[in-house]
Scaffold this active site. Structure first.
Site, PDB file in Angstrom:
ATOM      1  N   LYS A   1      39.299  73.601  25.834  1.00 30.26           N
ATOM      2  CA  LYS A   1      39.555  73.693  24.384  1.00 30.26           C
ATOM      3  C   LYS A   1      39.549  75.167  24.024  1.00 30.26           C
ATOM      4  O   LYS A   1      38.524  75.839  24.154  1.00 30.26           O
ATOM      5  CB  LYS A   1      38.499  72.945  23.589  1.00 30.26           C
TER       6      LYS A   1
ATOM      7  N   ASP B   1      29.568  63.452  13.204  1.00 39.36           N
ATOM      8  CA  ASP B   1      31.023  63.322  13.139  1.00 39.36           C
ATOM      9  C   ASP B   1      31.524  62.242  14.090  1.00 39.36           C
ATOM     10  O   ASP B   1      32.468  62.446  14.849  1.00 39.36           O
ATOM     11  CB  ASP B   1      31.684  64.673  13.429  1.00 39.36           C
TER      12      ASP B   1
ATOM     13  N   ILE C   1      47.439  69.250  25.740  1.00 35.01           N
ATOM     14  CA  ILE C   1      47.367  67.782  25.619  1.00 35.01           C
ATOM     15  C   ILE C   1      46.862  67.348  24.238  1.00 35.01           C
ATOM     16  O   ILE C   1      46.765  66.163  23.956  1.00 35.01           O
ATOM     17  CB  ILE C   1      46.468  67.151  26.722  1.00 35.01           C
ATOM     18  N   GLY C   2      46.517  68.291  23.399  1.00 33.68           N
ATOM     19  CA  GLY C   2      46.043  67.912  22.067  1.00 33.68           C
ATOM     20  C   GLY C   2      45.729  69.130  21.227  1.00 33.68           C
ATOM     21  O   GLY C   2      45.547  70.226  21.750  1.00 33.68           O
TER      22      GLY C   2
ATOM     23  N   VAL D   1      43.922  71.877  23.077  1.00 34.79           N
ATOM     24  CA  VAL D   1      43.265  71.387  24.292  1.00 34.79           C
ATOM     25  C   VAL D   1      44.292  71.369  25.425  1.00 34.79           C
ATOM     26  O   VAL D   1      45.428  70.907  25.233  1.00 34.79           O
ATOM     27  CB  VAL D   1      42.660  69.978  24.054  1.00 34.79           C
TER      28      VAL D   1
HETATM   29  N1  LIG Z   1      37.805  66.418  27.536  1.00 37.59           N
HETATM   30  C1  LIG Z   1      39.013  65.981  27.204  1.00 37.59           C
HETATM   31  N2  LIG Z   1      39.741  65.293  28.093  1.00 37.59           N
HETATM   32  C2  LIG Z   1      40.986  64.845  27.760  1.00 37.59           C
HETATM   33  N3  LIG Z   1      41.558  65.035  26.564  1.00 37.59           N
HETATM   34  C3  LIG Z   1      40.866  65.698  25.634  1.00 37.59           C
HETATM   35  C4  LIG Z   1      39.571  66.232  25.907  1.00 37.59           C
HETATM   36  N4  LIG Z   1      39.135  66.857  24.793  1.00 37.59           N
HETATM   37  C5  LIG Z   1      40.105  66.728  23.875  1.00 37.59           C
HETATM   38  N5  LIG Z   1      41.162  66.037  24.363  1.00 37.59           N
HETATM   39  C6  LIG Z   1      42.415  65.713  23.663  1.00 37.59           C
HETATM   40  O1  LIG Z   1      42.671  66.684  22.685  1.00 37.59           O
HETATM   41  C7  LIG Z   1      42.739  66.081  21.386  1.00 37.59           C
HETATM   42  C8  LIG Z   1      42.162  67.043  20.371  1.00 37.59           C
HETATM   43  O2  LIG Z   1      40.755  67.067  20.519  1.00 37.59           O
HETATM   44  P1  LIG Z   1      39.825  67.835  19.518  1.00 37.59           P
HETATM   45  O3  LIG Z   1      38.432  67.494  19.655  1.00 37.59           O
HETATM   46  O4  LIG Z   1      40.088  69.265  19.699  1.00 37.59           O
HETATM   47  O5  LIG Z   1      40.367  67.427  18.119  1.00 37.59           O
HETATM   48  P2  LIG Z   1      40.153  66.219  17.144  1.00 37.59           P
HETATM   49  O6  LIG Z   1      38.796  65.615  17.279  1.00 37.59           O
HETATM   50  O7  LIG Z   1      41.322  65.269  17.343  1.00 37.59           O
HETATM   51  O8  LIG Z   1      40.308  66.983  15.785  1.00 37.59           O
HETATM   52  P3  LIG Z   1      39.203  67.670  14.884  1.00 37.59           P
HETATM   53  O9  LIG Z   1      37.931  67.694  15.647  1.00 37.59           O
HETATM   54  O10 LIG Z   1      39.719  69.020  14.598  1.00 37.59           O
HETATM   55  O11 LIG Z   1      39.136  66.809  13.690  1.00 37.59           O
HETATM   56  C9  LIG Z   1      41.968  64.753  21.523  1.00 37.59           C
HETATM   57  O12 LIG Z   1      42.395  63.824  20.597  1.00 37.59           O
HETATM   58  C10 LIG Z   1      42.305  64.361  22.955  1.00 37.59           C
HETATM   59  O13 LIG Z   1      43.547  63.704  23.001  1.00 37.59           O
HETATM   60 MG   LIG Z   2      37.145  66.167  16.709  1.00 34.42          MG
END
Ligand SMILES: Nc1ncnc2c1ncn2[C@@H]1O[C@H](COP(=O)(O)OP(=O)(O)OP(=O)(O)O)[C@@H](O)[C@H]1O
Ligand SMILES: [Mg+2]
Length: 394
Positions: free
Chosen positions: A101, A201, A79-80, A87
């Site tokens: 993740k 962050d 989903i991401g 993720v």
């Molecule tokens: N607990 C969660 N529930 C639902 N979706 C999630 C969850 N955690 C992450 N995601 C989805 O996954 C995407 C990526 O999350 P992630 O924290 O890994 O990266 P990011 O913050 O977008 O990038 P980065 O931290 O590398 O700059 C998010 O934008 C969200 O759409």
């Molecule tokens: Mg992030």
């Protein structure tokens, strides 16, 4: 020995012992804590030889369930993606949905990524707040590393704001609530944890929304405990566009860096887009904001707020956001103050909404007497908020 001699000696001794216990004991305690952590080499609680650990979860999660639910991390469940992993959405046999993740194999070899991954586990096992995404468990096996989180149905705030249909769903009252939720989470991290935590962050990418469009702070890979006994020198961290300006000339992070990032996110929520140009005007020529009306910068995808209450809440949120963006870190409010203000009952507006300029909000008198105090003292003090402290210029 004569009684006249014994009494002063005994008193001096008692004062000496009291002084020792007040001054020296906290340091001994700190030292013991530090050495306990360093002896373990890793404060992360582990089970089954660091392979799989389940925390704060009201059901059973087994490694096999995760693999089965995602068909061994098949792309269909992704989903991401982030800079160091993907993720996945996983529905467990008991029907519960979690987010996973997973650290990419190549990134797992990179010490910086792995460190950030472990940091997230360390931080999230210590904190628990309604508006912070819960960590249900983790797997830090040599061959497979992933974290198990509470699932947030609506995804990240940035994605919702970028999508016109979803942004419209984020009505004004929900937006004010989102800003309030984030402020509560940050106030908890800065003021209510045993050891204050700096997120470092905060950005709209690192805020997730649940089905009810409530906001949750996540991504603690860069976070740090704030050491109240020394300066907090650290490597540069954060997301471009959200980093406090002082971090360009100092490496000494304070909680006011988070406060600045919060200000950016709060304005972004009200405007529906990142306030890039506004930030430039704020730092280069604040007086130019005289002609910028609050009503003109609000997200045009929504109808203007109709009720007086809602209008007032938006004015309060915008005033606080601008206060958080002040150039001098010390003149920014604390997150405790911001979160209290957002839920406090405010005085009525003294001006019609379309006539309120950003400059007026920027110059609004915010009674922030608690901001001067260093952070550790704040956490042990009761709230010091004196009624309605916003004064709109007539
Ligand atoms: N607990 C969660 N529930 C639902 N979706 C999630 C969850 N955690 C992450 N995601 C989805 O996954 C995407 C990526 O999350 P992630 O924290 O890994 O990266 P990011 O913050 O977008 O990038 P980065 O931290 O590398 O700059 C998010 O934008 C969200 O759409
Ligand atoms: Mg992030």
């Amino acid at each position: 020995m004569h009684l006249d001699t014994i009494i002063p000696i005994a008193m001096c001794l008692a004062i000496f012992i009291a002084l020792i216990s007040f001054i020296v004991l906290p340091y001994i305690n700190m030292f013991l804590k530090d050495s306990a952590t360093s002896k373990e080499g890793d404060p992360i609680p582990t089970k089954n030889g660091d392979i799989f650990s389940i925390l704060n979860f009201d059901g059973r999660i087994a490694y096999e369930d995760i693999i089965k639910a995602t068909e061994d991390f098949d792309i269909r469940y992704c989903i991401g993606t982030s800079s160091y992993g993907s993720v996945y959405r996983a529905q467990l046999p008991n029907g519960k949905v979690v987010a996973l993740k997973k650290l990419h194999q190549r990134e797992a070899q990179e010490p910086a990524f792995y460190k950030s991954f472990r940091n997230e586990v360390k931080m999230l096992t210590e904190i628990r707040h309604k508006n912070i995404v819960k960590l249900h468990g983790f797997c830090l096996h040599r061959r497979c590393k992933f974290l198990i989180y509470q699932y947030m149905e609506r995804g990240s705030l940035i994605c919702v704001l970028r999508n016109d249909d979803e942004a419209v769903e984020l009505e004004w009252n929900i937006r004010v609530n989102v800003i309030t939720n984030i402020s509560h989470a940050l106030s908890y991290l800065h003021h209510d944890c045993i050891r204050p935590i700096l997120d470092r962050d905060i950005s709209s990418k690192n805020i997730l929304l649940n089905l009810k469009l409530e906001a949750f702070v996540f991504d603690f890979g860069n976070s740090r405990f704030l050491d109240p006994y020394s300066s907090n020198h650290t490597v540069f961290a954060g997301t471009y566009g959200y980093i406090a300006p002082e971090l360009t000339y100092t490496i000494d992070v304070t909680e006011k860096c988070d406060v600045y990032s919060f200000g950016v996110v709060a304005l972004e929520v009200l405007m529906g887009t990142h306030p890039g140009e506004l930030l430039t005007s704020l730092s280069s020529s604040p007086s130019s904001l005289q002609n910028v009306m609050l009503s003109d910068i609000l997200d045009t995808r929504l109808l203007p707020p109709r009720s007086k209450n809602l209008t007032l809440n938006i004015v309060v949120a915008a005033t606080l956001a601008l206060g958080c963006l002040r150039a001098k870190p010390k003149s920014r409010p604390t997150m405790k103050f911001v979160s209290q203000q957002l839920v406090a009952c405010q005085r009525p507006l003294l001006k019609s909404f379309p006539a309120i300029s950003l400059l007026e909000l920027l110059n609004s008198e915010l009674e922030m007497e608690n901001e001067i105090e260093p952070l550790p003292k704040l956490s042990s003090r009761p709230a010091e908020y004196h009624g309605s402290s916003f004064k709109q210029n007539p």
